[in-house]
Motif scaffolding. Sequence first.
Motif, PDB file in Angstrom:
ATOM      1  N   LYS A 178      41.509   9.297  85.108  1.00  0.00           N
ATOM      2  CA  LYS A 178      40.652   8.495  85.974  1.00  0.00           C
ATOM      3  C   LYS A 178      39.675   7.736  85.079  1.00  0.00           C
ATOM      4  O   LYS A 178      39.150   8.296  84.114  1.00  0.00           O
ATOM      5  CB  LYS A 178      39.867   9.408  86.930  1.00  0.00           C
ATOM      6  CG  LYS A 178      40.759  10.115  87.959  1.00  0.00           C
ATOM      7  CD  LYS A 178      40.614   9.501  89.334  1.00  0.00           C
ATOM      8  CE  LYS A 178      41.624  10.057  90.319  1.00  0.00           C
ATOM      9  NZ  LYS A 178      41.329  11.385  90.813  1.00  0.00           N
ATOM     10  N   VAL A 179      39.458   6.497  85.397  1.00  0.00           N
ATOM     11  CA  VAL A 179      38.461   5.734  84.653  1.00  0.00           C
ATOM     12  C   VAL A 179      37.250   5.550  85.561  1.00  0.00           C
ATOM     13  O   VAL A 179      37.372   5.557  86.779  1.00  0.00           O
ATOM     14  CB  VAL A 179      39.004   4.361  84.178  1.00  0.00           C
ATOM     15  CG1 VAL A 179      40.047   4.535  83.101  1.00  0.00           C
ATOM     16  CG2 VAL A 179      39.579   3.559  85.333  1.00  0.00           C
TER      17      VAL A 179
ATOM     18  N   LYS B  82      36.120 -10.388  85.163  1.00  0.00           N
ATOM     19  CA  LYS B  82      36.053  -9.927  83.773  1.00  0.00           C
ATOM     20  C   LYS B  82      37.350 -10.118  82.981  1.00  0.00           C
ATOM     21  O   LYS B  82      37.360  -9.900  81.775  1.00  0.00           O
ATOM     22  CB  LYS B  82      35.630  -8.459  83.753  1.00  0.00           C
ATOM     23  CG  LYS B  82      34.164  -8.309  84.124  1.00  0.00           C
ATOM     24  CD  LYS B  82      33.709  -6.878  84.080  1.00  0.00           C
ATOM     25  CE  LYS B  82      32.206  -6.832  84.343  1.00  0.00           C
ATOM     26  NZ  LYS B  82      31.729  -5.498  84.645  1.00  0.00           N
ATOM     27  N   LEU B  83      38.402 -10.459  83.642  1.00  0.00           N
ATOM     28  CA  LEU B  83      39.670 -10.625  82.914  1.00  0.00           C
ATOM     29  C   LEU B  83      39.740 -12.006  82.250  1.00  0.00           C
ATOM     30  O   LEU B  83      39.278 -12.982  82.802  1.00  0.00           O
ATOM     31  CB  LEU B  83      40.851 -10.431  83.861  1.00  0.00           C
ATOM     32  CG  LEU B  83      41.245  -8.972  84.129  1.00  0.00           C
ATOM     33  CD1 LEU B  83      42.206  -8.886  85.295  1.00  0.00           C
ATOM     34  CD2 LEU B  83      41.871  -8.323  82.907  1.00  0.00           C
TER      35      LEU B  83
ATOM     36  N   LEU C  40      38.441   0.330  82.630  1.00  0.00           N
ATOM     37  CA  LEU C  40      39.840   0.059  82.987  1.00  0.00           C
ATOM     38  C   LEU C  40      40.396  -1.088  82.145  1.00  0.00           C
ATOM     39  O   LEU C  40      41.488  -0.984  81.574  1.00  0.00           O
ATOM     40  CB  LEU C  40      39.941  -0.278  84.480  1.00  0.00           C
ATOM     41  CG  LEU C  40      41.326  -0.668  85.001  1.00  0.00           C
ATOM     42  CD1 LEU C  40      42.317   0.481  84.845  1.00  0.00           C
ATOM     43  CD2 LEU C  40      41.278  -1.091  86.459  1.00  0.00           C
ATOM     44  N   ILE C  41      39.612  -2.165  82.050  1.00  0.00           N
ATOM     45  CA  ILE C  41      40.063  -3.324  81.264  1.00  0.00           C
ATOM     46  C   ILE C  41      40.234  -2.940  79.804  1.00  0.00           C
ATOM     47  O   ILE C  41      41.235  -3.286  79.161  1.00  0.00           O
ATOM     48  CB  ILE C  41      39.080  -4.510  81.431  1.00  0.00           C
ATOM     49  CG1 ILE C  41      39.100  -5.003  82.884  1.00  0.00           C
ATOM     50  CG2 ILE C  41      39.447  -5.650  80.472  1.00  0.00           C
ATOM     51  CD1 ILE C  41      38.081  -6.066  83.205  1.00  0.00           C
TER      52      ILE C  41
ATOM     53  N   GLU D 117      35.324  -7.885  90.648  1.00  0.00           N
ATOM     54  CA  GLU D 117      34.767  -7.615  89.316  1.00  0.00           C
ATOM     55  C   GLU D 117      35.869  -7.742  88.261  1.00  0.00           C
ATOM     56  O   GLU D 117      35.672  -8.335  87.205  1.00  0.00           O
ATOM     57  CB  GLU D 117      34.146  -6.217  89.303  1.00  0.00           C
ATOM     58  CG  GLU D 117      33.340  -5.940  88.035  1.00  0.00           C
ATOM     59  CD  GLU D 117      32.779  -4.522  87.996  1.00  0.00           C
ATOM     60  OE1 GLU D 117      32.762  -3.834  89.026  1.00  0.00           O
ATOM     61  OE2 GLU D 117      32.364  -4.114  86.885  1.00  0.00           O
ATOM     62  N   LEU D 118      37.042  -7.192  88.609  1.00  0.00           N
ATOM     63  CA  LEU D 118      38.185  -7.245  87.701  1.00  0.00           C
ATOM     64  C   LEU D 118      38.600  -8.709  87.444  1.00  0.00           C
ATOM     65  O   LEU D 118      38.836  -9.107  86.301  1.00  0.00           O
ATOM     66  CB  LEU D 118      39.346  -6.475  88.349  1.00  0.00           C
ATOM     67  CG  LEU D 118      40.477  -5.965  87.481  1.00  0.00           C
ATOM     68  CD1 LEU D 118      39.970  -5.148  86.309  1.00  0.00           C
ATOM     69  CD2 LEU D 118      41.418  -5.098  88.313  1.00  0.00           C
TER      70      LEU D 118
ATOM     71  N   SER E 172      34.907   2.955  85.479  1.00  0.00           N
ATOM     72  CA  SER E 172      34.445   1.620  85.856  1.00  0.00           C
ATOM     73  C   SER E 172      35.507   0.583  85.555  1.00  0.00           C
ATOM     74  O   SER E 172      36.495   0.858  84.862  1.00  0.00           O
ATOM     75  CB  SER E 172      33.173   1.278  85.058  1.00  0.00           C
ATOM     76  OG  SER E 172      33.533   1.148  83.686  1.00  0.00           O
ATOM     77  N   VAL E 173      35.286  -0.609  86.078  1.00  0.00           N
ATOM     78  CA  VAL E 173      36.192  -1.720  85.833  1.00  0.00           C
ATOM     79  C   VAL E 173      36.247  -2.049  84.342  1.00  0.00           C
ATOM     80  O   VAL E 173      37.318  -2.296  83.781  1.00  0.00           O
ATOM     81  CB  VAL E 173      35.764  -2.953  86.665  1.00  0.00           C
ATOM     82  CG1 VAL E 173      36.557  -4.187  86.251  1.00  0.00           C
ATOM     83  CG2 VAL E 173      35.962  -2.675  88.148  1.00  0.00           C
ATOM     84  N   ASP E 174      35.082  -1.983  83.694  1.00  0.00           N
ATOM     85  CA  ASP E 174      35.032  -2.283  82.256  1.00  0.00           C
ATOM     86  C   ASP E 174      35.922  -1.331  81.466  1.00  0.00           C
ATOM     87  O   ASP E 174      36.658  -1.748  80.572  1.00  0.00           O
ATOM     88  CB  ASP E 174      33.588  -2.173  81.744  1.00  0.00           C
ATOM     89  CG  ASP E 174      32.741  -3.304  82.290  1.00  0.00           C
ATOM     90  OD1 ASP E 174      33.232  -4.444  82.306  1.00  0.00           O
ATOM     91  OD2 ASP E 174      31.598  -3.036  82.724  1.00  0.00           O
TER      92      ASP E 174
ATOM     93  N   TYR F 125      46.272   5.067  84.998  1.00  0.00           N
ATOM     94  CA  TYR F 125      44.831   4.852  85.048  1.00  0.00           C
ATOM     95  C   TYR F 125      44.420   4.728  86.500  1.00  0.00           C
ATOM     96  O   TYR F 125      44.925   3.875  87.219  1.00  0.00           O
ATOM     97  CB  TYR F 125      44.441   3.571  84.294  1.00  0.00           C
ATOM     98  CG  TYR F 125      44.890   3.589  82.853  1.00  0.00           C
ATOM     99  CD1 TYR F 125      44.246   4.413  81.930  1.00  0.00           C
ATOM    100  CD2 TYR F 125      45.957   2.820  82.426  1.00  0.00           C
ATOM    101  CE1 TYR F 125      44.668   4.461  80.611  1.00  0.00           C
ATOM    102  CE2 TYR F 125      46.391   2.856  81.120  1.00  0.00           C
ATOM    103  CZ  TYR F 125      45.745   3.685  80.210  1.00  0.00           C
ATOM    104  OH  TYR F 125      46.173   3.739  78.914  1.00  0.00           O
ATOM    105  N   GLY F 126      43.534   5.583  86.916  1.00  0.00           N
ATOM    106  CA  GLY F 126      43.075   5.545  88.294  1.00  0.00           C
ATOM    107  C   GLY F 126      41.603   5.179  88.344  1.00  0.00           C
ATOM    108  O   GLY F 126      40.804   5.637  87.532  1.00  0.00           O
ATOM    109  N   LEU F 127      41.274   4.295  89.256  1.00  0.00           N
ATOM    110  CA  LEU F 127      39.867   3.927  89.428  1.00  0.00           C
ATOM    111  C   LEU F 127      39.506   4.232  90.878  1.00  0.00           C
ATOM    112  O   LEU F 127      40.056   3.633  91.795  1.00  0.00           O
ATOM    113  CB  LEU F 127      39.672   2.437  89.108  1.00  0.00           C
ATOM    114  CG  LEU F 127      38.273   1.850  89.331  1.00  0.00           C
ATOM    115  CD1 LEU F 127      37.252   2.531  88.425  1.00  0.00           C
ATOM    116  CD2 LEU F 127      38.274   0.345  89.066  1.00  0.00           C
TER     117      LEU F 127
END
Lengths: 308, 80
Positions: free
Chosen positions: B62-63, A307-308, B69-70, A303-304, B65-67, A291-293
Motif C-alpha cells: 500500500k502506498v 503530477k504526471l 505512487l508516482i 492529483e495524479l 500518497s499520490v506522490d 501498488y494500492g492507494l
Amino acid sequence: MAVLLVADVNEGALATDAVAKTLAAVASLGEVHVLVAGAGGEAAAAEAAKLSGVSKVLFADDHAYCHGMAESIAALVVNLAGSYRHICGAATAFNKNVLPRVAALLDVMVISDATAVIDADTFERPIYAGNAVQTVKSSDTKKVFTVRTATFTAADATGSAVVENVDGPGDAGLSAWVADKLATSDRPELTSAKVIVSGGRGVGSKESFDLIEGLADTLGAAVGASRAAVDSGYAPNDWQVGQTGKVVAPQLYVAIGISGAIQHLAGMKDSKVIVAINKDEEAPIFQVADYGLVADLFAAVPELIAKL
Amino acid sequence: MPTIVTVDLRLNEPRYASLPNIMKAKAKPLIFKTPADYGVEVTPRLTVMKTVEPAGRKAGMKVASVDELIAKLAHEAGVI
C-alpha cells in the motif's frame, strides 16, 4: 502437417498484434500458414508475410470474405482444411465467430481460449473464470482452437514468407453484410494497449468517467471498465474488462473505484503491474494490486493527472 | 431454416416464466430420446489431463500518497 492460422482482417487491415501473438503460441507445432481473406487485403497479406514464423500466406481475394461473415469464411477454411492438422486463430470476436463454425463443419470440437500449446494434441486453457487451469488432450483428427493472446510475446516482423493466392467457394449465400457501426477512438486498442486505466462502480456517474478518461489520456492509455460500470451505463460495452468482456495483460493496469470482483480479476490479473485506487481498504482488488492507494478517487485522480 | 443467435449480455430483459405457465408446463408430456435416436455420436473426444490452480498473484504494497505512487511507478516498476 502444417498449422493454418486464420488472421483477423477488417476492411483490409490486419490485426497484426493478435496474429503475431498467436504465432508465438503455435510456434512449436511446425510450419504455419496464415490465411488472409478479403478483397483488398494485399497489404494485410504482405504484412502477415513479414511476421517471423510464417512460412506461407494464403490470400483469398474475394469480396465475400470482407466483413468477417462466418458462413463464407468458414466454408473457405473448411475447403483448405484438408492439408492441415491444426486450425487456429486468436480468441477475438472474429475467430470466436468463424472457428466454431469451422469445427462444426469438420465435425470436431473447438478448444477455446488456449493459454498454452503443450504438444500437438495437448492444450492448456483457463476454466471457471480463470480460477483453474485445465490441461486437455484432444483425440480429434484435426484440432481447431482459439488462443488467448494476452500472455504471449508477439512474433517480430523479420520474416519474409511467400504470398499465395487461394480460391474459395465464395459467398455462402447464408448471410449478408449490412453495415458496421464503428466506435472510433484516438486511444490505443484495449487488448493490445501497454497501459490501461479502468473505472468501476466507485466512479459514480457517466460524467465522472471523464476523470478516468483524463488520466488515460495523460498516460496515453486505453480506457477500460468493470462490468458494474458498464451495467450502470457509465461506460460503453466494448470497454468492459473481465470474464464476459475483454481479457487484457498490459504493462500497467490502473484500477480506479473497482472493488475487484473475481470476474473482473479474470480479465486483468495477467497484467505486469497493477495499481489500485479505492477508498475501501478491504476491497479485494488490493489482494492482487502491486501498488494500492487507499484514497478517494475524486481527490487522488486529479492529483495524479496534475503530477504526471 | 434454423438459426442460432448469440446476444450481448445487456440486450434486453429475459422473459421469465409466469406462474400459470409454470403450472401449465407441468402438464406437458416429456419425451425421452437418446443421442442415437438422432444419429449423433457423443463419445468424448477431449480428455482432461489435469486441473491446477493458476499461480496466484502476491499482494503488493500500500502506498500512502499520490506522490509515493508516482515515485514507485517511475523508479521501482519503471512503467511510466
